[in-house]
Design a protein around this motif. Structure first.
Motif, short mmCIF file in Angstrom:
data_model
loop_
_atom_site.label_atom_id
_atom_site.label_comp_id
_atom_site.label_asym_id
_atom_site.label_seq_id
_atom_site.Cartn_x
_atom_site.Cartn_y
_atom_site.Cartn_z
N ARG A 160 0.86 -1.18 0.00
CA ARG A 160 0.00 0.00 0.00
C ARG A 160 0.90 1.23 0.00
NH1 ARG A 160 0.49 -2.67 4.29
NH2 ARG A 160 -1.30 -3.98 3.76
N LEU A 161 0.35 2.35 -0.43
CA LEU A 161 1.11 3.59 -0.41
C LEU A 161 1.18 4.16 1.00
CD1 LEU A 161 -0.06 5.60 -3.55
CD2 LEU A 161 2.05 4.31 -3.26
N ASP A 162 2.27 4.88 1.30
CA ASP A 162 2.34 5.55 2.58
C ASP A 162 1.62 6.91 2.47
OD1 ASP A 162 4.15 7.66 1.73
OD2 ASP A 162 5.79 6.23 1.89
N PRO A 163 1.29 7.52 3.60
CA PRO A 163 0.49 8.76 3.57
C PRO A 163 1.14 9.91 2.82
CG PRO A 163 0.47 7.79 5.77
CD PRO A 163 1.47 7.01 4.97
N GLN A 164 2.48 9.98 2.81
CA GLN A 164 3.14 11.08 2.11
C GLN A 164 2.87 11.02 0.61
OE1 GLN A 164 7.50 11.08 1.87
NE2 GLN A 164 7.49 13.27 2.32
N ILE A 165 2.98 9.83 0.02
CA ILE A 165 2.74 9.69 -1.41
C ILE A 165 1.26 9.88 -1.73
CG2 ILE A 165 2.94 8.17 -3.40
CD1 ILE A 165 5.60 9.22 -2.41
N VAL A 166 0.39 9.39 -0.85
CA VAL A 166 -1.05 9.61 -1.04
C VAL A 166 -1.35 11.11 -1.05
CG1 VAL A 166 -3.34 9.31 -0.02
CG2 VAL A 166 -1.74 7.39 -0.09
#
Length: 404
Positions: A179-185
């Motif tokens: 899953r993507l981390d919050p920074q990339i999201v």
């Protein structure tokens, strides 16, 4: 690829219901296939966010499958005598639903004869997997020797191990994560807002009029920065000022370029954003990036390992030390999940300053372990695992070369 059979086509797989519950009456999928199918040699290659089915070979004149893509996106890896050898494997790449490179998506014709726009159903990585399974059924391919993909294509490969564990023997997720981390999201969200804030977007109903190219160019710039590393940007651009001509030719034109320094790195991003905006559909960017952001391997399960519990094949994770979009530690977490699920697993870490783009631009480091894993699994001579005999990760980067 001289001497290797190559098929490129767009076919209908009939009515298709997406995971959101909405359906389209006639889902079309653009695909390319290379080599000859012998019953147990099929390899599915999953493309990244803005890629196409055109994974290898020369671009077809007048073809619609590449829709402006300048060159095959993994031609250094896929082809006769290359890491994914089309003389030995039957290689298939399918353009995912929601894209604008031949498969059904927002820019394709809807039931009313007009482009779907944002009436096209929201897509997920799981929808991509299900559509690929439908296409492979049409091609007469019941099982896959391997599925390989980079970036969100790696998530697509993971989804095959989760959704069709009995249909694939080897899985190769490259430069990806569960899953993507919050920074990339967060950065992806800003990029999408650049598109929807462009006055030409018109709620996604811009077909036949001005396209929101300015917003799409900025979105691409934001994304492109996440594909590079600090060291690669420093080496390539430094803080050098760009020429006056570069400032005048930039797209979108920087209104402050005449009275503030306009730097090489800005000129590069403006060029990349402008070229991308010419060839890609803004709505497709919204759809595909949202599918990537929403993917979670553990969805519907207690953990990543639980999601992979039915997969009894082999897995090789490939990650790059300079990649902060999908990090080495995220790949190691995936490797641990495969190990916990009982799959024979290797995690191959490549020491690279190229950032996330390394899987595209360093074939000499990606090719050998990939080729050996396809041939011999985790026993391949170039397949290096970061885990020791007790399963503890040492994160030791490995240096490989096509020449020794």
């Amino acid at each position: 690829m001289e001497g290797v059979p190559h098929e490129a086509d767009t076919v209908s797989v009939g009515e298709f219901t997406f995971e959101c519950g909405e359906a389209v009456p006639d889902l079309e999928l653009s695909y390319e296939a290379y080599g000859e199918f012998t019953g147990d040699n099929a390899v599915l290659v999953c493309h990244a966010l803005t890629g196409s089915a055109h994974v290898a070979g020369r671009r077809r004149r007048g073809g619609t499958d590449t829709a402006g893509q300048a060159r095959a996106w993994w031609d250094d890896i896929v082809g006769a005598g290359k890491a994914i050898d089309t003389a030995s494997y039957y290689v298939v790449c399918v353009n995912v639903p929601g894209s604008c490179y031949g498969s059904s998506g927002p820019s394709s014709e809807g039931p009313d004869g007009e482009p779907w726009g944002t009436d096209f159903p929201p897509v997920t990585v799981g929808d991509w997997t299900r559509a690929q399974r439908r296409l492979l059924d049409r091609l007469g391919v019941p099982n896959l020797h391997a599925v390989v993909g980079g970036s969100v294509g790696g998530m697509n490969a993971l989804d095959w191990a989760k959704r069709h564990p009995d249909h694939v023997d080897r899985v190769i997720p490259v430069a990806t994560a569960a899953r993507l981390d919050p920074q990339i999201v967060a950065l992806d969200g800003i990029a999408r807002r650049a598109i929807t804030a462009d006055g030409a977007w018109q709620g996604g109903d811009y077909y036949g009029g001005p396209r929101p190219e300015h917003g799409l160019a900025i979105a691409r710039q934001i994304g492109h920065v996440t594909y590079l590393s600090k060291s690669s940007m420093s080496d390539k651009f430094g803080r050098r000022s760009a020429s006056r001509d570069a400032a005048r030719d930039s797209f979108p034109v920087d209104p402050a370029a005449d009275f503030f320094p306009y730097r090489d790195v800005e000129s590069y991003l403006d060029y990349q954003g402008g070229k991308f905006a010419e060839r890609f559909d803004p709505n497709s960017y919204l759809y595909l990036s949202r599918a990537m952001d929403n993917y979670d391997l553990a969805s519907g399960h207690e953990s990543d390992a639980d999601a992979l519990a039915a997969f009894d094949g082999e897995a090789m994770l490939v990650s790059f030390t300079g990649d902060w979009h999908f990090t080495v530690s995220q790949a190691e977490e995936l490797a641990d999940a495969f190990r916990a699920a009982g799959a024979r697993t290797a995690h191959h870490v490549v020491d690279s300053d190229h950032g996330h783009d390394a899987f595209l631009v360093e074939p000499d480091r990606v090719g050998p372990p990939l080729a050996d894993f396809l041939a011999d699994g985790v026993r391949g001579k170039s397949v290096t695992d970061t885990a020791d005999e007790d399963g503890e990760s040492e994160f030791a980067p490995v240096h490989t070369s096509l020449f020794g």
